[in-house]
Scaffold this motif. Structure first.
Motif, mmCIF file in Angstrom:
data_model
loop_
_atom_site.group_PDB
_atom_site.id
_atom_site.type_symbol
_atom_site.label_atom_id
_atom_site.label_comp_id
_atom_site.label_asym_id
_atom_site.label_seq_id
_atom_site.Cartn_x
_atom_site.Cartn_y
_atom_site.Cartn_z
ATOM 1 N N VAL A 1 135.213 60.627 42.947
ATOM 2 C CA VAL A 1 134.491 60.001 44.060
ATOM 3 C C VAL A 1 133.031 60.446 44.070
ATOM 4 N N TYR A 2 132.790 61.706 43.705
ATOM 5 C CA TYR A 2 131.422 62.230 43.666
ATOM 6 C C TYR A 2 130.584 61.463 42.635
ATOM 7 N N PHE A 3 131.149 61.267 41.437
ATOM 8 C CA PHE A 3 130.413 60.556 40.393
ATOM 9 C C PHE A 3 130.233 59.081 40.747
ATOM 10 N N LEU A 4 131.236 58.496 41.390
ATOM 11 C CA LEU A 4 131.096 57.097 41.796
ATOM 12 C C LEU A 4 129.996 56.951 42.839
ATOM 13 N N ASN A 5 129.955 57.866 43.805
ATOM 14 C CA ASN A 5 128.904 57.813 44.822
ATOM 15 C C ASN A 5 127.518 57.941 44.193
ATOM 16 N N ASN A 6 127.391 58.863 43.235
ATOM 17 C CA ASN A 6 126.100 59.023 42.564
ATOM 18 C C ASN A 6 125.713 57.765 41.804
ATOM 19 N N THR A 7 126.691 57.180 41.103
ATOM 20 C CA THR A 7 126.416 55.963 40.335
ATOM 21 C C THR A 7 125.990 54.825 41.244
ATOM 22 N N LEU A 8 126.694 54.665 42.348
ATOM 23 C CA LEU A 8 126.370 53.576 43.269
ATOM 24 C C LEU A 8 125.014 53.792 43.932
ATOM 25 N N ASN A 9 124.773 55.021 44.394
ATOM 26 C CA ASN A 9 123.541 55.286 45.138
ATOM 27 C C ASN A 9 122.298 55.232 44.260
ATOM 28 N N LYS A 10 122.433 55.642 42.994
ATOM 29 C CA LYS A 10 121.260 55.722 42.127
ATOM 30 C C LYS A 10 121.052 54.488 41.257
ATOM 31 N N VAL A 11 122.095 53.669 41.101
ATOM 32 C CA VAL A 11 121.981 52.521 40.196
ATOM 33 C C VAL A 11 122.116 51.198 40.942
ATOM 34 N N GLN B 1 138.440 49.398 46.359
ATOM 35 C CA GLN B 1 139.866 49.533 46.656
ATOM 36 C C GLN B 1 140.668 49.823 45.390
ATOM 37 N N VAL B 2 140.322 49.159 44.291
ATOM 38 C CA VAL B 2 140.988 49.451 43.018
ATOM 39 C C VAL B 2 140.738 50.900 42.611
ATOM 40 N N PHE B 3 139.514 51.354 42.810
ATOM 41 C CA PHE B 3 139.172 52.737 42.461
ATOM 42 C C PHE B 3 139.953 53.737 43.310
ATOM 43 N N LEU B 4 140.003 53.519 44.606
ATOM 44 C CA LEU B 4 140.600 54.496 45.515
ATOM 45 C C LEU B 4 142.127 54.490 45.489
ATOM 46 N N PHE B 5 142.721 53.318 45.285
ATOM 47 C CA PHE B 5 144.173 53.217 45.415
ATOM 48 C C PHE B 5 144.898 53.036 44.079
ATOM 49 N N TYR B 6 144.127 52.996 42.966
ATOM 50 C CA TYR B 6 144.799 52.739 41.697
ATOM 51 C C TYR B 6 144.555 53.825 40.659
ATOM 52 N N ASP B 7 143.308 54.031 40.217
ATOM 53 C CA ASP B 7 143.116 54.898 39.052
ATOM 54 C C ASP B 7 141.992 55.928 39.176
ATOM 55 N N PHE B 8 141.120 55.840 40.175
ATOM 56 C CA PHE B 8 139.995 56.773 40.321
ATOM 57 C C PHE B 8 139.125 56.813 39.060
ATOM 58 N N SER B 9 139.011 55.706 38.368
ATOM 59 C CA SER B 9 138.260 55.661 37.114
ATOM 60 C C SER B 9 136.874 55.075 37.358
ATOM 61 N N VAL B 10 135.846 55.925 37.217
ATOM 62 C CA VAL B 10 134.469 55.449 37.362
ATOM 63 C C VAL B 10 134.118 54.496 36.225
ATOM 64 N N ASN B 11 134.623 54.806 35.033
ATOM 65 C CA ASN B 11 134.337 53.959 33.877
ATOM 66 C C ASN B 11 134.878 52.545 34.089
#
Length: 285
Positions: A130-140, A160-170
């Motif tokens: 979640v930390y890396f996703l937040n950084n990616t969203l906020n900076k990009v 929703q897919v990220f939070l409830f399925y795989d937590f994959s930023v990629n």
């Protein structure tokens, strides 16, 4: 003092190691890897005989295998892979790094006990996904400088897919890339020209040709804009006069960028105002 010849020899060795060797798929086997590793260790200067026995294992170069998104691997395939590597452990010192996005209990859920018993598990923790996703969203993505903005429905779907399925930023980024490709595919050349930084927007609008403007006129959003215009004369010009349409497109694009800037400023202010409220209605970071 190191002689120039020694430096040249080291350079040649590094160059030889970096040289890529084309291998057939049938040659990519663990026995061949074992032979290559044995030859590689022969090139490393060995210590004195007294220290050789104690440092033999510590001086060996490790073979690191990184398995991203551990939860997505087939359990049977991964189990067989670990058992095969275990058989080569005396010759090949493998280190497996599992990228686990959820919890450590995922190892017990994916692998059988027979495979886990062959591993010497050590846990280390990086920042959560979640930390890396937040950084990616906020900076990009969630910035006024980004010319490509996701719609609310798509953004909600990806999160929703990220939070409830795989937590994959990629995988989140891959989904956004797909949206970008689909956006350009459907929008055509005109979309590619207008999806650009604001500093070059005027030049891109000037590059629009008649076919590009016709593509824009066929867009549902542009037709809605024309229909909402009360001035009949302006409607006619928007549908027939390319020069007038270019000026209107530039005006609309500048207004859109300004609205996006105002939106993110207002969102930032709102976040700072409510960030200390109970239950963090807009998040706490």
């Amino acid at each position: 003092m190191e002689s120039p010849l020694d430096s040249e020899d080291e350079f040649d060795e590094d160059e030889e190691e970096d040289r890529q060797i084309d291998l057939k798929r049938s040659q990519c086997t663990l026995p061949n890897l074992s032979k290559w590793y044995e030859n590689l260790n022969c090139k490393v200067p060995s210590p004195s005989k007294k220290k050789r026995s104690s440092l033999q294992r510590s001086n060996q170069r490790k073979l690191v295998v990184i398995l991203k998104d551990f939860e997505t691997f087939n359990p049977n395939t991964l189990s067989v892979f670990i058992q095969i590597l275990s058989g080569y452990q005396p010759k090949l010192p493998f280190i497996l790094i599992f990228g686990i996005a959820t919890t450590l209990s995922a190892i017990d859920e994916v692998l059988p006990h027979s495979s886990i018993s062959r591993l010497s598990l050590k846990a280390f923790q990086a920042q959560p996904s979640v930390y890396f996703l937040n950084n990616t969203l906020n900076k990009v993505f969630l910035t006024s400088n980004c010319p490509f903005q996701l719609s609310g429905k798509l953004f909600k779907f990806f999160t929703q897919v990220f939070l409830f399925y795989d937590f994959s930023v990629n995988r989140f980024i891959q989904g956004v890339k797909y949206c970008v490709m689909e956006h350009y595919r459907v929008g055509g050349r005109s979309t590619g020209l207008l999806c650009c930084p604001e500093t070059v927007l005027k030049g891109r609008v000037d590059q629009l040709e008649h076919e590009d403007i016709e593509e824009i006129r066929r867009l549902g959003s542009f037709r809605s804009f024309v229909e909402s215009t009360k001035d009949k004369q302006k409607q006619i010009k928007l549908l027939s006069d390319d020069t007038f349409t270019k000026k209107e497109i530039l005006k609309l694009m500048i207004e859109l960028r300004q609205r996006i800037k105002e939106f993110y400023v207002a969102l930032s202010l709102l976040h700072h105002i409510v960030s200390q409220l109970p239950q963090y209605p807009l998040g706490n970071s």
